[in-house]
Enzyme design. Sequence first.
Site, PDB file in Angstrom:
ATOM      1  N   THR A 172       0.821  -1.219   0.000  1.00  0.00           N
ATOM      2  CA  THR A 172       0.000   0.000   0.000  1.00  0.00           C
ATOM      3  C   THR A 172       0.849   1.260   0.000  1.00  0.00           C
ATOM      4  O   THR A 172       0.612   2.187  -0.781  1.00  0.00           O
ATOM      5  CB  THR A 172      -0.935   0.007   1.223  1.00  0.00           C
ATOM      6  OG1 THR A 172      -1.763  -1.147   1.195  1.00  0.00           O
ATOM      7  CG2 THR A 172      -1.810   1.252   1.221  1.00  0.00           C
ATOM      8  N   THR A 173       1.861   1.303   0.861  1.00  0.00           N
ATOM      9  CA  THR A 173       2.704   2.490   0.987  1.00  0.00           C
ATOM     10  C   THR A 173       3.507   2.748  -0.281  1.00  0.00           C
ATOM     11  O   THR A 173       3.902   3.878  -0.556  1.00  0.00           O
ATOM     12  CB  THR A 173       3.635   2.333   2.204  1.00  0.00           C
ATOM     13  OG1 THR A 173       2.827   2.088   3.371  1.00  0.00           O
ATOM     14  CG2 THR A 173       4.469   3.574   2.444  1.00  0.00           C
ATOM     15  N   TYR A 192     -11.970  -3.848  -4.203  1.00  0.00           N
ATOM     16  CA  TYR A 192     -13.090  -3.434  -5.055  1.00  0.00           C
ATOM     17  C   TYR A 192     -14.067  -4.565  -5.369  1.00  0.00           C
ATOM     18  O   TYR A 192     -15.276  -4.385  -5.305  1.00  0.00           O
ATOM     19  CB  TYR A 192     -12.598  -2.807  -6.378  1.00  0.00           C
ATOM     20  CG  TYR A 192     -13.744  -2.327  -7.246  1.00  0.00           C
ATOM     21  CD1 TYR A 192     -14.409  -1.145  -6.935  1.00  0.00           C
ATOM     22  CD2 TYR A 192     -14.189  -3.064  -8.340  1.00  0.00           C
ATOM     23  CE1 TYR A 192     -15.496  -0.717  -7.700  1.00  0.00           C
ATOM     24  CE2 TYR A 192     -15.257  -2.641  -9.110  1.00  0.00           C
ATOM     25  CZ  TYR A 192     -15.904  -1.470  -8.786  1.00  0.00           C
ATOM     26  OH  TYR A 192     -16.972  -1.054  -9.538  1.00  0.00           O
ATOM     27  N   TYR A 252      -2.302 -10.310   3.209  1.00  0.00           N
ATOM     28  CA  TYR A 252      -2.415  -8.916   3.651  1.00  0.00           C
ATOM     29  C   TYR A 252      -3.893  -8.555   3.737  1.00  0.00           C
ATOM     30  O   TYR A 252      -4.571  -8.442   2.728  1.00  0.00           O
ATOM     31  CB  TYR A 252      -1.666  -8.030   2.653  1.00  0.00           C
ATOM     32  CG  TYR A 252      -1.664  -6.543   2.925  1.00  0.00           C
ATOM     33  CD1 TYR A 252      -2.105  -6.008   4.128  1.00  0.00           C
ATOM     34  CD2 TYR A 252      -1.196  -5.661   1.954  1.00  0.00           C
ATOM     35  CE1 TYR A 252      -2.085  -4.641   4.357  1.00  0.00           C
ATOM     36  CE2 TYR A 252      -1.166  -4.305   2.163  1.00  0.00           C
ATOM     37  CZ  TYR A 252      -1.610  -3.786   3.369  1.00  0.00           C
ATOM     38  OH  TYR A 252      -1.596  -2.432   3.573  1.00  0.00           O
ATOM     39  N   ARG A 278      -9.443  -0.617   3.180  1.00  0.00           N
ATOM     40  CA  ARG A 278      -9.146  -0.226   1.805  1.00  0.00           C
ATOM     41  C   ARG A 278      -9.607  -1.248   0.775  1.00  0.00           C
ATOM     42  O   ARG A 278      -9.681  -0.934  -0.405  1.00  0.00           O
ATOM     43  CB  ARG A 278      -7.641   0.058   1.650  1.00  0.00           C
ATOM     44  CG  ARG A 278      -7.218   1.291   2.433  1.00  0.00           C
ATOM     45  CD  ARG A 278      -5.754   1.653   2.262  1.00  0.00           C
ATOM     46  NE  ARG A 278      -5.481   2.325   1.011  1.00  0.00           N
ATOM     47  CZ  ARG A 278      -4.570   3.281   0.845  1.00  0.00           C
ATOM     48  NH1 ARG A 278      -3.866   3.705   1.885  1.00  0.00           N
ATOM     49  NH2 ARG A 278      -4.358   3.818  -0.329  1.00  0.00           N
ATOM     50  N   LYS A 293      -0.419 -10.017   7.428  1.00  0.00           N
ATOM     51  CA  LYS A 293      -0.336  -8.626   7.862  1.00  0.00           C
ATOM     52  C   LYS A 293      -1.767  -8.165   8.098  1.00  0.00           C
ATOM     53  O   LYS A 293      -2.574  -8.123   7.170  1.00  0.00           O
ATOM     54  CB  LYS A 293       0.336  -7.739   6.800  1.00  0.00           C
ATOM     55  CG  LYS A 293       0.311  -6.254   7.159  1.00  0.00           C
ATOM     56  CD  LYS A 293       0.847  -5.383   6.038  1.00  0.00           C
ATOM     57  CE  LYS A 293       0.741  -3.899   6.399  1.00  0.00           C
ATOM     58  NZ  LYS A 293       1.228  -3.017   5.306  1.00  0.00           N
ATOM     59  N   ILE A 333       4.593  -4.077   9.996  1.00  0.00           N
ATOM     60  CA  ILE A 333       4.883  -3.503   8.682  1.00  0.00           C
ATOM     61  C   ILE A 333       4.276  -2.109   8.718  1.00  0.00           C
ATOM     62  O   ILE A 333       3.111  -1.903   8.382  1.00  0.00           O
ATOM     63  CB  ILE A 333       4.308  -4.375   7.549  1.00  0.00           C
ATOM     64  CG1 ILE A 333       4.817  -5.819   7.678  1.00  0.00           C
ATOM     65  CG2 ILE A 333       4.691  -3.806   6.182  1.00  0.00           C
ATOM     66  CD1 ILE A 333       4.240  -6.797   6.665  1.00  0.00           C
TER      67      ILE A 333
END
Length: 308
Positions: A53-54, A116, A142, A147, A171, A213
């Site tokens: 994501t980051t 989504y 993850y 999100r 995660k 993380i």
Amino acid sequence: MSRYAEAKKKLRGSIAPVITPFNDDYSIDFPSFEKLINWHIEKGTHAISVTGTTGEPSSLTVEERVQVMQAASKAINGRVPFVPGTGSTNHDETLYLTKKAEEMGADAALVIVPYYNKPSQHALYKHFKAVADSVSIPIIVYNIPGRTATNLQPETLAKLSQDCPNIIGVKESNKDFEHVNRVLLHCGRDFLLYSGIELLCYPMLAIGGAGHISATANILPNKVAEIYDAWNEGDVKRAQDLHFDLMELNDVLFKDTNPAPLKAAMGMMGSIKPVLRLPMDLPTQALQDEIRHVLSKYVTLPDHISTN
């Protein structure tokens, strides 16, 4: 010791989710990227992750994601474990990227719950099993329901861990602390649980987590790594002190969607150009001023750097 047992022993601590730096023309700034990875390793980061994501993977093409992964693998050069993010909302892309990670010699792949689409638990099981079956490297799932709009349930994860020996951890960017407790209850205490929520990095260690993380590692990699080191060494007070010391910084870095505040802060530090690709953008000027104020309490900022 089996390959996966060895990975469970090795993949612990602070796995820094390194940002993807861009130039002013929105191309990837590979020289800055290499410097960031070297800096992380010098500061005590235990492992490196990219294109999570980051790292803005949804702003990158599939080819660019492969390029970033390759650049990271080359820069790391085996000094610390390498855990690239290979997940996508597209199943075939996820398979492709995860296989590429295996070809590069990655120590594990971080695979996000598809976003989504909002798949059912049964569909999630089929997706992750197919990914795990396609490679021999360890898989870290993850789960970030804020999100992805889908929460991978502990029971589904437990079935995956039982049926796929290379699914070794998760995660959890999940603020439901009851949920993360149940992950270890259902998956077993040796299952690797990482916090993806900054304010839960220390608490997850207390219930048996393997590390974290955390995006904040891009600002203070030494302090984020030290939370794990202090806990691992039995210095509970030091781990608690670091947890609370970092709280103000953690809070301000998530007042807008990650990594927008983070890139603004790193721009203020002079470590990158604060550039995001649309539809992401820098925070408002008011929030940037707040970020600068908070950041100045943790690091010395050069006077000439501006994010405007």
